[in-house]
Design a protein around this motif. Sequence first.
Motif, PDB file in Angstrom:
ATOM      1  N   HIS A   1     -11.506   5.954   0.847  1.00  0.00           N
ATOM      2  CA  HIS A   1     -11.270   5.202   2.086  1.00  0.00           C
ATOM      3  C   HIS A   1      -9.793   5.053   2.411  1.00  0.00           C
ATOM      4  O   HIS A   1      -8.919   5.292   1.580  1.00  0.00           O
ATOM      5  CB  HIS A   1     -11.965   3.841   2.045  1.00  0.00           C
ATOM      6  CG  HIS A   1     -11.224   2.765   1.300  1.00  0.00           C
ATOM      7  ND1 HIS A   1     -11.486   2.427  -0.004  1.00  0.00           N
ATOM      8  CD2 HIS A   1     -10.231   1.931   1.688  1.00  0.00           C
ATOM      9  CE1 HIS A   1     -10.691   1.454  -0.371  1.00  0.00           C
ATOM     10  NE2 HIS A   1      -9.904   1.122   0.634  1.00  0.00           N
TER      11      HIS A   1
ATOM     12  N   HIS B   1      -3.023   2.475   3.709  1.00  0.00           N
ATOM     13  CA  HIS B   1      -3.252   3.020   2.367  1.00  0.00           C
ATOM     14  C   HIS B   1      -4.432   3.981   2.383  1.00  0.00           C
ATOM     15  O   HIS B   1      -5.257   3.942   3.283  1.00  0.00           O
ATOM     16  CB  HIS B   1      -3.504   1.932   1.316  1.00  0.00           C
ATOM     17  CG  HIS B   1      -4.777   1.144   1.499  1.00  0.00           C
ATOM     18  ND1 HIS B   1      -4.920   0.180   2.453  1.00  0.00           N
ATOM     19  CD2 HIS B   1      -5.968   1.168   0.837  1.00  0.00           C
ATOM     20  CE1 HIS B   1      -6.135  -0.370   2.365  1.00  0.00           C
ATOM     21  NE2 HIS B   1      -6.793   0.227   1.402  1.00  0.00           N
TER      22      HIS B   1
ATOM     23  N   THR C   1      -7.300   5.556  -0.625  1.00  0.00           N
ATOM     24  CA  THR C   1      -7.810   5.108  -1.911  1.00  0.00           C
ATOM     25  C   THR C   1      -8.696   6.142  -2.577  1.00  0.00           C
ATOM     26  O   THR C   1      -9.815   6.386  -2.139  1.00  0.00           O
ATOM     27  CB  THR C   1      -8.612   3.804  -1.708  1.00  0.00           C
ATOM     28  OG1 THR C   1      -7.788   2.874  -1.018  1.00  0.00           O
ATOM     29  CG2 THR C   1      -9.065   3.221  -3.031  1.00  0.00           C
TER      30      THR C   1
ATOM     31  N   GLU D   1      -3.866   2.542  -3.365  1.00  0.00           N
ATOM     32  CA  GLU D   1      -4.937   1.750  -3.972  1.00  0.00           C
ATOM     33  C   GLU D   1      -5.890   2.699  -4.688  1.00  0.00           C
ATOM     34  O   GLU D   1      -5.981   3.872  -4.337  1.00  0.00           O
ATOM     35  CB  GLU D   1      -5.675   1.008  -2.842  1.00  0.00           C
ATOM     36  CG  GLU D   1      -6.769   0.060  -3.300  1.00  0.00           C
ATOM     37  CD  GLU D   1      -7.595  -0.436  -2.110  1.00  0.00           C
ATOM     38  OE1 GLU D   1      -7.760  -1.646  -1.985  1.00  0.00           O
ATOM     39  OE2 GLU D   1      -8.083   0.383  -1.327  1.00  0.00           O
TER      40      GLU D   1
HETATM   41 NI    NI Z   1      -8.546  -0.516   0.559  1.00  0.00          NI
END
Ligand code: NI
Length: 456
Positions: free
Chosen positions: A69, A225, A227, A295
């Motif tokens: 994600h 971000h 991930t 992340e």
């Molecule tokens: Ni996240």
Amino acid sequence: MAKPFVSPDVIRADFARSMSEMYRAEVPLYGTLIDLVAAINAEHLAQRPGLRAALEASGDLDRVSEERHGAIRVGTASELSMLRRLFAVMGMYPVSYYDLSVAGIPVHSTAFRPVDEAALKANPFRVFTSLLRLELIEDVALRTAAEEALAARDIFTPRARALVAEAEAKGGLGPKEAERFVAEAVETFRWHATATVPVETYGALSAEHRLIADVVSFRGPHINHLTPRTLDIDAVQAAMPDRGIDPKETIEGPPARAVPILLRQTSFKALEEEIGFPDAEGRVTPGTHTARFGEIEARGIALTRKGRALYDRLLVQAMAARKDRGAVGFKAAFADFPDDPTTLRAEGLAYFDYRATDKGRREGPPEEDLEALIAKGCVAAYPIVYEDFLPVSAAGIFQSNLGDSAAGEAYAAPSKARFEAALGAEVYDEFALYGAAEARSIERCRADLGQALGVA
Ligand code: NI
Ligand code: OOG
């Protein structure tokens, strides 16, 4: 003959790949994190041939370390509803409503993601999308300045808008259009090193809330971000400092368990990046902005409403216990959550994907009861993976990247109806999606077993 359309799954996979390339190029430390995750996943699999074989069998092995994600934040209803249309071209639909205002963060959110099993398997990429709640800014002059800055921007390229309209009108995009669509869509999420507001406005917005400044001061909703998925989040967390990565203090979500549940996440802290702030005369004042981070996540089994209620209750206790007794207290509080598949099923706490085994296909169902069939080896139950997000974890991720000063007081009541009005659609209910997936698996399983006896 009409040109065939490119599958939305393929467009989504191309989009995810383009986003990853862009983010790695712009945030080198993120590339370091991806490499670390890939190395630890490889090591983890080398020690577990069974897991490796299972991932290979399910077709997931090649992609274990890939992004699952990303996250963005937008400022207006029209931006959010246009994003809904853009993501729909890639087979991504809004699932769940998250109220972050309870954690003192002035946004509410959804996640655009594939909703059926085949699409999730083809490419699970999703985007956690937050809408700023400008109505929560009390200072009228500041709110007006924010509204004006947002009204003056278009976060989509003209070509992206045109291709979304074309996909909607025709029902899809051909190969050339799909390729162009991805290139245009990625533009919306690019970083801009020049702000759209003077440094004083940025400062005033930041003082109200740093997130407001992040959303309002730029030309677009930069991806903040991406991930990847890790098979051993504790190992990655421990190894980050050796690679020059500074992780947040704790892993969000449940503690490590025999049967992983929901979602565990950790991140490295957002980087301070140089920004030029223009004034009315076109002069640029140098400054900085902190938004982008990296992340990682580990996903476990999806919980039923009952399981989730138990999790939420234990989480409150665990957070209190962490204050008194640290990580040991946190883990101990979750001891009341059953940690074996049989009990999870017996108590209706989690969702499973039921499949007839080879033995089941040969012998058919002498018993009706699924649990008896599992015990006989005629049916296997696999966890259904949790595909969504946890508001408490999301708040923790937001806060670690905004600085602890951002952990403000509670803002306002949740407003799902208001969010859906801005979105221009209702969000899917995640429990309904998991429940339907489980029910379909049971139906398929019964049909396969029935075939053995010639009754299907
Ligand atoms: Ni996240
Ligand atoms: C989104 C934070 C939420 C997650 O993984 O829970 C999130 C943001 O910072 O915009 O991505």
